[in-house]
Design a protein around this motif. Structure first.
Motif, PDB file in Angstrom:
ATOM      1  N   PHE A 200       2.800  -2.215 -11.534  1.00 37.81           N
ATOM      2  CA  PHE A 200       4.939  -2.113 -12.210  1.00 37.81           C
ATOM      3  C   PHE A 200       5.089  -0.964 -11.633  1.00 37.81           C
ATOM      4  N   TYR A 201       4.094   0.370 -11.695  1.00 34.45           N
ATOM      5  CA  TYR A 201       5.067   1.632 -11.650  1.00 34.45           C
ATOM      6  C   TYR A 201       5.498   2.084 -10.055  1.00 34.45           C
ATOM      7  N   CYS A 202       4.059   1.574  -9.354  1.00 34.12           N
ATOM      8  CA  CYS A 202       4.565   1.375  -8.015  1.00 34.12           C
ATOM      9  C   CYS A 202       5.607   1.361  -7.555  1.00 34.12           C
ATOM     10  N   ALA A 203       6.414  -0.301  -8.109  1.00 33.67           N
ATOM     11  CA  ALA A 203       8.047  -0.763  -8.115  1.00 33.67           C
ATOM     12  C   ALA A 203       8.189   0.231  -8.489  1.00 33.67           C
ATOM     13  N   PHE A 204       8.338   0.193  -9.632  1.00 31.69           N
ATOM     14  CA  PHE A 204       9.329   1.331 -10.320  1.00 31.69           C
ATOM     15  C   PHE A 204       9.731   2.685  -9.896  1.00 31.69           C
ATOM     16  N   PHE A 205       8.388   3.296  -9.559  1.00 29.34           N
ATOM     17  CA  PHE A 205       8.976   3.937  -8.826  1.00 29.34           C
ATOM     18  C   PHE A 205      10.239   4.473  -7.805  1.00 29.34           C
ATOM     19  N   LEU A 206       9.919   2.656  -6.926  1.00 29.09           N
ATOM     20  CA  LEU A 206      10.183   2.689  -5.287  1.00 29.09           C
ATOM     21  C   LEU A 206      11.579   2.348  -5.705  1.00 29.09           C
ATOM     22  N   PHE A 207      12.105   1.376  -7.013  1.00 29.81           N
ATOM     23  CA  PHE A 207      13.483   1.211  -6.996  1.00 29.81           C
ATOM     24  C   PHE A 207      14.212   2.533  -7.807  1.00 29.81           C
ATOM     25  N   THR A 208      13.392   3.156  -9.038  1.00 30.32           N
ATOM     26  CA  THR A 208      14.326   4.477  -9.245  1.00 30.32           C
ATOM     27  C   THR A 208      14.386   5.423  -8.436  1.00 30.32           C
ATOM     28  N   TYR A 209      13.888   5.461  -7.153  1.00 31.88           N
ATOM     29  CA  TYR A 209      14.056   6.317  -5.921  1.00 31.88           C
ATOM     30  C   TYR A 209      15.221   6.325  -5.268  1.00 31.88           C
ATOM     31  N   GLU A 210      15.504   4.791  -5.413  1.00 27.02           N
ATOM     32  CA  GLU A 210      16.222   4.326  -4.586  1.00 27.02           C
ATOM     33  C   GLU A 210      17.824   4.218  -5.066  1.00 27.02           C
ATOM     34  N   VAL A 211      17.590   4.629  -7.086  1.00 27.57           N
ATOM     35  CA  VAL A 211      18.308   4.872  -7.534  1.00 27.57           C
ATOM     36  C   VAL A 211      19.274   6.115  -7.408  1.00 27.57           C
ATOM     37  N   ALA A 212      17.639   6.818  -7.591  1.00 24.98           N
ATOM     38  CA  ALA A 212      18.138   8.423  -6.851  1.00 24.98           C
ATOM     39  C   ALA A 212      19.232   8.776  -6.412  1.00 24.98           C
ATOM     40  N   ALA A 213      18.889   7.694  -4.710  1.00 23.22           N
ATOM     41  CA  ALA A 213      19.294   8.273  -4.161  1.00 23.22           C
ATOM     42  C   ALA A 213      20.790   7.572  -3.590  1.00 23.22           C
TER      43      ALA A 213
END
Length: 234
Positions: A200-213
């Motif tokens: 979950f946190y691998c996916a959560f990090f990737l998604f929020t990274y895209e949100v941040a970008a």
């Protein structure tokens, strides 16, 4: 003179008075870390902060992140169906004075109404507001002063573009944070976070990274895929 022209003129009166000032405004506006990362980091803080209502907070975080996607899509749909609106930097009739280092080639062929950046940013800010009032007000103020007003100053948007985008983002977040929608969006993800935290946190990090970008990488991938699908590579 309508309010759009008046407010645009007030900001534009400061253009080309200082190379350092114009360059600084352009630099801040161009950096994804200022656009998305600052407010997104507050959602991470809300997710991990210990609280009796932690589950509720986490469900609001999930609905807020979903609202960012919905807000961007909605602004794209509205922009597609409304008459094309030139940005101030592209409309000679406005008499806009270009700040230093701003090119009329920027965002060419992209309509200005409504602002998808403001929709995205205010969707995040209102989500933070629903979790913490104090931090939420700061996030809203940040979205206005650091993100939205510079885009008017640089000639990328009219003030009405910003207002419309902000309203879209805020309303979408409020709707998606309603109990029924929020629970439907977050129930399985929260179970996933408990049962498979590593995945979950691998996916959560990737998604929020895209949100941040501000989904810049996603947009580049989709654009490349679109071009490849319409052109022979052989």
């Amino acid at each position: 003179m309508n309010p759009d022209q008046y407010l645009l003129g007030l900001l534009n009166a400061f253009a080309r008075r200082s190379l350092i000032f114009d360059t600084a405004i352009g630099f801040v506006e161009s950096q994804a870390v200022f656009k998305g990362a600052v407010v997104t980091s507050l959602l991470w803080l809300a997710w991990f902060q210990r609280d009796p209502d932690q589950k509720l907070r986490r469900s609001v975080v999930i609905s807020t992140l979903a609202a960012t996607i919905a807000s961007l899509l909605l602004t794209k749909i509205i922009r597609f169906y409304l008459p094309f609106r030139l940005r101030p930097i592209h409309d000679p009739a406005v008499g806009f004075t270009l700040p230093y280092n701003v090119s009329t080639e920027t965002l060419w062929n992209w309509g200005s109404f409504p602002s998808d950046t403001s929709a995205f940013e205010f969707a995040l800010a209102v989500g933070v507001f629903m979790i913490w009032r104090r931090w939420g007000w700061l996030a809203i103020l940040y979205s206005l002063v650091v993100i939205s007003i510079p885009r008017v100053y640089l000639g990328y948007h009219y003030p009405s573009d910003i207002v419309a985008g902000a309203l879209i983002g805020a309303v979408v977040t409020l709707i998606m944070s309603g109990e029924k929608i929020r629970i439907a969006l977050s129930r399985r993800l929260l179970l996933w976070s408990d049962e498979y935290p590593g995945v979950f946190y691998c996916a959560f990090f990737l998604f929020t990274y895209e949100v941040a970008a501000v989904f810049e990488n996603t947009r580049q991938i989709l654009t490349a895929a679109w071009k490849l699908s319409h052109h022979s590579v052989w």
